[in-house]
Scaffold this motif. Structure first.
Motif, PDB file in Angstrom:
ATOM      1  N   PHE A  50     -16.028 168.988  78.109  1.00 61.63           N
ATOM      2  CA  PHE A  50     -14.618 169.181  77.879  1.00 61.63           C
ATOM      3  C   PHE A  50     -14.078 170.580  78.366  1.00 61.63           C
ATOM      4  O   PHE A  50     -12.847 170.529  78.925  1.00 61.63           O
ATOM      5  CB  PHE A  50     -14.640 168.976  76.372  1.00 61.63           C
ATOM      6  N   ALA A  51     -14.679 171.450  77.826  1.00 60.42           N
ATOM      7  CA  ALA A  51     -14.067 172.836  78.087  1.00 60.42           C
ATOM      8  C   ALA A  51     -14.174 173.153  79.650  1.00 60.42           C
ATOM      9  O   ALA A  51     -13.097 173.632  80.157  1.00 60.42           O
ATOM     10  CB  ALA A  51     -14.770 173.982  77.388  1.00 60.42           C
ATOM     11  N   GLY A  52     -15.276 172.925  80.316  1.00 57.83           N
ATOM     12  CA  GLY A  52     -15.460 173.355  81.756  1.00 57.83           C
ATOM     13  C   GLY A  52     -14.248 172.617  82.758  1.00 57.83           C
ATOM     14  O   GLY A  52     -13.997 173.174  83.411  1.00 57.83           O
ATOM     15  N   VAL A  53     -14.038 171.356  82.314  1.00 55.92           N
ATOM     16  CA  VAL A  53     -13.289 170.783  83.199  1.00 55.92           C
ATOM     17  C   VAL A  53     -11.681 171.164  83.215  1.00 55.92           C
ATOM     18  O   VAL A  53     -10.908 171.716  84.148  1.00 55.92           O
ATOM     19  CB  VAL A  53     -13.130 169.091  83.038  1.00 55.92           C
ATOM     20  N   GLU A  54     -11.076 171.299  81.742  1.00 60.17           N
ATOM     21  CA  GLU A  54      -9.843 171.677  81.679  1.00 60.17           C
ATOM     22  C   GLU A  54      -9.424 173.117  81.838  1.00 60.17           C
ATOM     23  O   GLU A  54      -8.523 173.350  82.644  1.00 60.17           O
ATOM     24  CB  GLU A  54      -9.439 171.425  80.476  1.00 60.17           C
ATOM     25  N   THR A  55     -10.394 174.101  81.685  1.00 60.48           N
ATOM     26  CA  THR A  55      -9.961 175.448  81.900  1.00 60.48           C
ATOM     27  C   THR A  55      -9.926 175.715  83.314  1.00 60.48           C
ATOM     28  O   THR A  55      -8.988 176.454  83.850  1.00 60.48           O
ATOM     29  CB  THR A  55     -11.082 176.311  81.243  1.00 60.48           C
ATOM     30  N   THR A  56     -10.964 175.159  84.172  1.00 62.07           N
ATOM     31  CA  THR A  56     -10.728 175.347  85.474  1.00 62.07           C
ATOM     32  C   THR A  56      -9.646 174.965  86.262  1.00 62.07           C
ATOM     33  O   THR A  56      -8.857 175.461  87.040  1.00 62.07           O
ATOM     34  CB  THR A  56     -12.028 174.931  86.243  1.00 62.07           C
ATOM     35  N   SER A  57      -9.407 173.629  86.045  1.00 59.08           N
ATOM     36  CA  SER A  57      -8.395 172.717  86.856  1.00 59.08           C
ATOM     37  C   SER A  57      -6.937 173.324  86.259  1.00 59.08           C
ATOM     38  O   SER A  57      -6.162 173.524  87.222  1.00 59.08           O
ATOM     39  CB  SER A  57      -8.274 171.397  86.176  1.00 59.08           C
ATOM     40  N   THR A  58      -6.731 173.915  85.081  1.00 62.30           N
ATOM     41  CA  THR A  58      -5.334 174.392  84.503  1.00 62.30           C
ATOM     42  C   THR A  58      -5.178 175.880  85.292  1.00 62.30           C
ATOM     43  O   THR A  58      -4.019 176.029  85.651  1.00 62.30           O
ATOM     44  CB  THR A  58      -5.297 174.434  83.165  1.00 62.30           C
ATOM     45  N   THR A  59      -6.152 176.733  85.365  1.00 61.40           N
ATOM     46  CA  THR A  59      -6.264 178.064  85.883  1.00 61.40           C
ATOM     47  C   THR A  59      -5.898 178.064  87.340  1.00 61.40           C
ATOM     48  O   THR A  59      -5.171 178.658  88.037  1.00 61.40           O
ATOM     49  CB  THR A  59      -7.536 178.600  85.701  1.00 61.40           C
ATOM     50  N   LEU A  60      -6.475 177.413  88.060  1.00 59.41           N
ATOM     51  CA  LEU A  60      -6.313 176.926  89.505  1.00 59.41           C
ATOM     52  C   LEU A  60      -4.974 176.398  89.640  1.00 59.41           C
ATOM     53  O   LEU A  60      -4.199 176.742  90.912  1.00 59.41           O
ATOM     54  CB  LEU A  60      -7.393 175.990  90.165  1.00 59.41           C
ATOM     55  N   THR A  61      -4.380 175.533  88.862  1.00 59.75           N
ATOM     56  CA  THR A  61      -2.922 174.865  89.065  1.00 59.75           C
ATOM     57  C   THR A  61      -2.145 175.989  89.050  1.00 59.75           C
ATOM     58  O   THR A  61      -1.198 176.049  89.641  1.00 59.75           O
ATOM     59  CB  THR A  61      -2.809 173.955  88.201  1.00 59.75           C
ATOM     60  N   TYR A  62      -2.287 176.648  87.857  1.00 61.74           N
ATOM     61  CA  TYR A  62      -1.275 177.990  87.436  1.00 61.74           C
ATOM     62  C   TYR A  62      -1.242 178.880  88.597  1.00 61.74           C
ATOM     63  O   TYR A  62      -0.112 179.609  89.138  1.00 61.74           O
ATOM     64  CB  TYR A  62      -1.794 178.362  85.987  1.00 61.74           C
TER      65      TYR A  62
END
Length: 335
Positions: free
Chosen positions: A134-146
């Motif tokens: 759960f944590a690994g997917v969202e943290t990475t995708s949000t960081t890259l998007t930002y």
């Protein structure tokens, strides 16, 4: 023009699939898309006013209808997915050739089967797998998007990063994590992105395991403690430009990379985020690969690009935006 989160989430999710379960999914796989949707929905609602109200008044909010009720449905679906996948791994387990976190955990469970106090049991396997996934997917995708939004907003910074990529890596080979030590400006930019977006402003809650006294304050056992990461990441005594996106926060007078003890985007100490190292590697490799091959173009004037978060609670989420990836010409430059 595309909405980048849609693509970045798929890549981040497949990395976690490979680590946790030992397999990957096609980018158009229905199960992959469903998992990404469930994780994003859960995170955004938990960061909204509904999620914050539930965090403050769980005993009352669980009976009140509202968006927060979708969190429980999403988490139930995610848990069922993990349970199903763990069972598949269990049936196909080769103890002489573990392929994933789940395989390694199952092998350890078998070895500790006779220990009544073991922590290696099915409940912990499923819950720990869900938490990491759960944590690994969202943290990475949000960081890259930002990251793409910020670099598009500041084209001079983007241009300087791409120049350093050309000098150190060129455009005819893939980036390696070892390249980062030769790219001080790019390293400073990545650190500044993580600092500026302040992905988890309140940190992840911890709980005291005993009665303690800290700087004159008595904190009872089993008290929830929130490490307010924003207070450190935006501390003017550690960062000369605390409230603006500026790589100089991590550069010295000679434009070399400068470490900063106040840099703790995913907490610190013994309970630091388990995936912090993975996030840094993923971010460097994925971001550099994108910038090595594409320029970023906004469909709206740069002055209209809003880099403030759309939602700020458990996490900071950027506003939805579109961009165009413009292929860069092949250029053999190095040294």
């Amino acid at each position: 023009m595309v909405e980048p989160r849609h693509y970045l989430s798929k890549a981040a999710c497949n990395v976690i699939f490979a680590i946790m379960f030992g397999n990957r999914h096609d980018y158009e796989d229905v199960e992959l898309l469903n998992i990404i949707s469930l994780i994003y929905t859960t995170f955004t609602i938990a960061s909204s006013e509904w999620g914050q109200l539930y965090e403050m008044f769980p005993w009352a909010m669980k009976y009140i209808p509202g968006r927060h009720q979708k969190i429980f449905i999403s988490l139930k679906n995610l848990l069922q997915f993990v349970e199903k996948t763990v069972e598949i791994n269990k049936k196909n387990l080769d103890e002489s050739n573990p392929r994933s976190y789940v395989d390694a955990f199952l092998i350890k469970m078998a070895k500790e089967n006779a220990n009544p106090k073991t922590e290696f049991h099915m409940t912990n396997l499923v819950t720990s797998t869900l938490q990491i996934f759960f944590a690994g997917v969202e943290t990475t995708s949000t960081t890259l998007t930002y990251s793409l939004l910020l670099l598009m907003k500041y084209p001079k910074i983007l241009e300087k990063v791409q120049k350093e990529i050309d000098q150190v890596i060129g455009r005819d080979r893939c980036p390696k994590i070892q390249d980062r030590s030769q790219m001080p400006f790019t390293d400073a930019v990545i650190h500044e992105i993580l600092r500026f977006i302040d992905l988890l402003p309140m940190g992840i809650p911890r709980k005291t395991t005993a009665d303690i006294t800290y700087r004159g304050y008595s904190i009872p056992k089993n008290t929830n403690v929130y490490p307010m990461l924003s207070s450190v990441l935006k501390d003017p005594s550690h960062f000369p430009y605390p409230n603006e996106f500026n790589p100089q926060n991590f550069l010295d007078e000679n434009d070399g990379f400068k470490k900063n003890d106040a840099f703790m985007p995913l907490a610190a100490g013994k309970r630091i985020c388990l995936g912090e190292g993975l996030v840094r590697v993923e971010m460097f490799i994925m971001l550099i690969t994108i910038l090595q091959n594409f320029n970023l173009t906004s469909p709206v004037p740069l002055k209209d690009l809003d880099i403030s978060p759309e939602i700020s609670g458990l996490g900071n989420f950027p506003k939805l935006f579109n961009l165009a990836f413009i292929p860069l010409p092949v250029k053999h430059v190095k040294g």
